[in-house]
Design a protein around this motif. Structure first.
Motif, PDB file in Angstrom:
ATOM      1  N   GLY A   1       1.187  -0.854  -0.040  1.00  0.00           N
ATOM      2  CA  GLY A   1       0.007  -0.051   0.007  1.00  0.00           C
ATOM      3  C   GLY A   1       0.710   1.502   0.058  1.00  0.00           C
ATOM      4  O   GLY A   1       0.412   2.530  -0.480  1.00  0.00           O
ATOM      5  N   PHE A   2       1.964   1.431   0.698  1.00  0.00           N
ATOM      6  CA  PHE A   2       3.249   2.450  -0.213  1.00  0.00           C
ATOM      7  C   PHE A   2       2.667   3.527   0.867  1.00  0.00           C
ATOM      8  O   PHE A   2       2.654   4.913   0.559  1.00  0.00           O
ATOM      9  N   ASP A   3       1.910   3.124   2.292  1.00  0.00           N
ATOM     10  CA  ASP A   3       1.236   4.167   2.747  1.00  0.00           C
ATOM     11  C   ASP A   3       1.445   3.511   4.423  1.00  0.00           C
ATOM     12  O   ASP A   3       1.308   2.430   4.484  1.00  0.00           O
ATOM     13  N   GLY A   4       0.870   4.235   5.558  1.00  0.00           N
ATOM     14  CA  GLY A   4      -0.023   3.899   6.655  1.00  0.00           C
ATOM     15  C   GLY A   4       1.315   4.935   7.704  1.00  0.00           C
ATOM     16  O   GLY A   4       1.198   5.682   7.711  1.00  0.00           O
TER      17      GLY A   4
ATOM     18  N   ALA B   1      -2.182   4.379  -1.700  1.00  0.00           N
ATOM     19  CA  ALA B   1      -1.095   3.938  -2.561  1.00  0.00           C
ATOM     20  C   ALA B   1      -1.263   2.718  -3.310  1.00  0.00           C
ATOM     21  O   ALA B   1      -1.572   2.123  -2.282  1.00  0.00           O
ATOM     22  N   LEU B   2      -0.758   2.492  -4.242  1.00  0.00           N
ATOM     23  CA  LEU B   2      -0.230   1.073  -4.183  1.00  0.00           C
ATOM     24  C   LEU B   2       1.166   0.310  -5.160  1.00  0.00           C
ATOM     25  O   LEU B   2       1.166   1.407  -6.323  1.00  0.00           O
ATOM     26  N   ILE B   3       1.616  -0.358  -4.642  1.00  0.00           N
ATOM     27  CA  ILE B   3       2.883  -0.846  -5.871  1.00  0.00           C
ATOM     28  C   ILE B   3       2.590  -2.376  -5.710  1.00  0.00           C
ATOM     29  O   ILE B   3       2.322  -3.367  -4.998  1.00  0.00           O
ATOM     30  N   GLN B   4       3.036  -2.697  -7.553  1.00  0.00           N
ATOM     31  CA  GLN B   4       2.936  -3.888  -8.009  1.00  0.00           C
ATOM     32  C   GLN B   4       4.622  -4.156  -8.218  1.00  0.00           C
ATOM     33  O   GLN B   4       5.175  -3.819  -9.443  1.00  0.00           O
ATOM     34  N   LEU B   5       4.899  -5.320  -7.645  1.00  0.00           N
ATOM     35  CA  LEU B   5       6.298  -5.218  -7.486  1.00  0.00           C
ATOM     36  C   LEU B   5       6.408  -7.262  -8.060  1.00  0.00           C
ATOM     37  O   LEU B   5       6.268  -7.685  -7.677  1.00  0.00           O
ATOM     38  N   ASP B   6       7.800  -7.423  -9.900  1.00  0.00           N
ATOM     39  CA  ASP B   6       7.778  -8.344 -10.263  1.00  0.00           C
ATOM     40  C   ASP B   6       9.147  -9.314 -10.611  1.00  0.00           C
ATOM     41  O   ASP B   6       9.370  -7.754 -10.983  1.00  0.00           O
ATOM     42  N   ASN B   7       9.490  -9.928 -11.147  1.00  0.00           N
ATOM     43  CA  ASN B   7      10.548 -10.992 -11.853  1.00  0.00           C
ATOM     44  C   ASN B   7      11.782 -10.435 -11.472  1.00  0.00           C
ATOM     45  O   ASN B   7      12.464  -9.282 -12.746  1.00  0.00           O
TER      46      ASN B   7
ATOM     47  N   ARG C   1       5.512  -1.062 -11.067  1.00  0.00           N
ATOM     48  CA  ARG C   1       4.579  -0.211 -10.971  1.00  0.00           C
ATOM     49  C   ARG C   1       3.307   0.174  -9.959  1.00  0.00           C
ATOM     50  O   ARG C   1       3.268  -0.353  -8.750  1.00  0.00           O
ATOM     51  N   ALA C   2       3.787   1.291 -10.129  1.00  0.00           N
ATOM     52  CA  ALA C   2       2.421   2.055  -8.629  1.00  0.00           C
ATOM     53  C   ALA C   2       1.952   2.878  -9.266  1.00  0.00           C
ATOM     54  O   ALA C   2       1.799   3.687 -10.495  1.00  0.00           O
TER      55      ALA C   2
END
Length: 234
Positions: free
Chosen positions: A78-81, A197-203, A107-108
């Motif tokens: 969530g890139f927050d808190g 917020a939202l971050i997606q990470l992979d690969n 991606r974010a």
């Protein structure tokens, strides 16, 4: 006469540096150390399938719709808190001359505009919304020195970015060859709950060259010649 199949002519090269579960295909954080998160607007997790929870969170704020990057799973945060520093890290070992870089997909999206004025930390800071940052940090395992630090996203206070777009990032390792290192994805949250917020990470994978040294060829060719002569004389 028996024929020799020269499979042994293919040199075998092993590398010291490795990344375990870089695509999160175990469905969890196997191989990774995850620290610093006390709570989050969208708690960090590995999710697969249709990314149901991440997609629902994204749709609440018109962020990007999570899509498969590589394989079936991705890491989301969530890139927050509250004020905190969240770290996803792994000891990847010694960077040798064949390990040229690390690459990953990311991606974010974030909204530090719509809700930030309501945050207590912003009110107490005379209305100033501080930036958030996510970066990659490479640390020497022996000295704990930061060898490399590269910012991925700087979420500017008061800014609205719904989609950074799909990005493949590469980080060059040429200046840290010979170092035994840990790689970390670090989120710095300087103010509490100033916007979703939202971050997606992979690969996440090492880029390695498969070029053997000339001495390897000499060894294997010499071995091949001796073996061939031995079989021919039988």
């Amino acid at each position: 006469m028996k024929k020799l199949i020269p499979l042994f002519l293919l040199p075998i090269i092993s590398y010291s540096a490795t990344i375990i579960n870089g695509g999160f295909e175990t469905g969890d954080l196997t191989g990774w150390a995850f620290t610093g998160e006390t709570e989050n607007s969208f708690n960090s997790r590995v999710e697969g399938g249709e990314f149901t929870a991440a997609t629902a969170w994204a749709s609440n704020f018109n962020f990007f719709t999570p899509e498969s990057m590589e394989g079936n799973y991705s890491f989301f945060s969530g890139f927050d808190g509250p004020v905190q520093e969240i770290s996803l890290s792994q000891d990847i070992g010694v960077i040798d001359q064949f390990t040229t870089a690390v690459s990953f997909d990311v991606r974010a999206g974030w909204d530090l505009e719509t809700y930030s004025a309501q945050a207590a930390d912003v009110v107490n800071n005379n209305g100033v919304v501080l930036d958030r940052e996510i970066k990659v940090v490479i640390t020497d395992n022996e000295t704990q020195e930061t060898l490399l630090s590269q910012s991925l996203f700087n979420a500017v206070g008061g800014e609205l970015v719904l989609d950074s777009g799909f990005q493949t990032v590469g980080i060059n390792f040429q200046n840290i060859v010979g170092s035994d290192v840990t790689m970390s994805f670090v989120q710095n949250i300087p103010q509490a709950y100033t916007g979703p917020a939202l971050i997606q990470l992979d690969n996440i994978q090492l880029q390695q060259t498969f070029i053997p040294e000339s001495s390897n060829y000499t060894f294997f060719l010499s071995f091949a010649a001796l073996l061939y002569l031995g079989i021919k004389r039988r």
